[in-house]
Design an enzyme around this catalytic site. Structure first.
Site, PDB file in Angstrom:
ATOM      1  N   SER A  21       0.878  -1.184   0.000  1.00 16.37           N
ATOM      2  CA  SER A  21       0.000   0.000   0.000  1.00 16.37           C
ATOM      3  C   SER A  21       0.907   1.223   0.000  1.00 16.37           C
ATOM      4  CB  SER A  21      -0.861  -0.006   1.272  1.00 16.37           C
ATOM      5  OG  SER A  21      -1.397   1.275   1.536  1.00 16.37           O
ATOM      6  N   TYR A  57      -1.890  -0.880  10.353  1.00 18.74           N
ATOM      7  CA  TYR A  57      -1.860  -1.011   8.887  1.00 18.74           C
ATOM      8  C   TYR A  57      -0.544  -0.454   8.347  1.00 18.74           C
ATOM      9  CZ  TYR A  57      -3.754  -1.075   4.107  1.00 18.74           C
ATOM     10  OH  TYR A  57      -3.973  -1.336   2.779  1.00 18.74           O
TER      11      TYR A  57
END
Ligand code: NAD
Length: 278
Positions: free
Chosen positions: A160, A173
């Site tokens: 990501s 995350y």
């Protein structure tokens, strides 16, 4: 192992064979979103594909049959919940049992938890790391011996932009995606003298189900059209003002799987409308 379908037929590419004819791919978390788009793309290029991911058995069986019929390639589904260490450790064995080999490994399954770090439940932190990092560790360590034996392998980790930059109220995350990028570099170095490559793709906001759901909720909340809500969400993080299509991520994964990408090693490639360019 779950449902399976497939046959040997399929359209031939310009050279008489599609780019990935004879190859076998495993795409984790491929019953929806980016993983599903990637599985479809690899199947379209002739790959046999092992799907993985959660969902209703009947819906997954239909998906397996649909992809196999659309692309004339072998498709199966392995129902491993990758938060579970034993399941993650055993997934590649399921692929080898079903298809006899594994050429392209796409670690895509992932999860996130939103909220301030003070309120982050430790159990949820472990869960995020189990799926986003540990599962990739297990699939890679169990896939590599066969790839080394056959002298070919492509490993693509779906990280990501949060594997490259920080973000507010998503500590697990951000930390887990940075870890996945680190794992990518480490594996690329351990395999640098072989025909096995390992790279990461770092998407910005992608137009998956959650994006459309968030846009719908925003539209209802603020009395605006869904299109306007989608535009506002896209403009929040993406200098381009556009979200990324799952098919665009899939196309980059397919390229990383190709011969042209043989010397792309240990890269973390942003696909993010210039998010990290600022
Ligand atoms: P999604 O929620 O649309 O799909 C997730 C898939 O993973 C589904 O098939 C689901 O069944 C499967 N899955 C969930 N938990 C699982 C588990 N425990 N074991 C096995 N499979 C499981 O997800 P997405 O948005 O397409 O995201 C895919 C990957 O891309 C993730 O790693 C995510 O972090 C990353 N990513 C997404 C975006 C985005 O905007 N959607 C942006 C950057 C990176």
């Amino acid at each position: 192992m779950g449902e399976r379908a497939g046959n040997a037929r399929g359209p031939a590419g310009p050279g008489g064979a599609r780019p990935f004819s004879g190859r076998v791919a495993l795409v984790t978390g491929s019953t929806d979103g980016i993983g599903l788009a990637t599985a479809r793309r690899l199947a379209a290029e002739g790959c046999a594909v092992m799907l993985n991911g959660l969902g209703e058995p009947a819906a997954i069986a239909a998906l397996v049959a649909e992809i196999a019929a659309a692309h004339g390639t072998e498709v199966a589904h392995a129902a491993a919940d990758l938060r579970d260490e034993a399941a993650a450790s055993g997934l590649v064995a399921q692929v080898l049992q079903r298809f006899g080999r594994l050429d392209i490994l796409v670690n895509n399954a992932g999860t996130q938890h939103k909220g301030p770090i003070e309120d982050h439940p430790p159990a949820r932190w472990r869960e995020v790391f189990a799926l986003n990092v540990d599962a990739a560790f297990h699939t890679i360590r169990t896939a590599l011996p066969g790839m080394r034996e056959r002298g070919f392998g492509r490993i693509v980790n779906i990280a990501s932009v949060y594997g490259l930059v920080g973000g507010v109220e998503r500590s697990s995350y951000v930390a887990s995606k940075h870890a996945l990028v680190g794992l990518t570099k480490a594996v690329a170095l351990e395999t640098a003298a072989t025909a096995i490559t390992c790279n990461a793709v770092c998407p910005g906001d992608v137009a998956t189900r959650i994006y459309y759901r968030n846009a719908k909720l925003m539209a209802e909340r603020e009395g605006i059209s869904r299109e306007e809500a989608q535009r506002r969400i896209a403009a929040t993080n993406m200098p381009s003002g556009n979200v990324v299509a799952p098919e665009q991520v899939a196309a980059l994964v397919a390229w990383l799987g190709s011969e042209a990408a043989a010397e792309m090693r240990g890269a973390a490639l942003p696909l993010d409308g210039a998010w990290v360019a600022r």
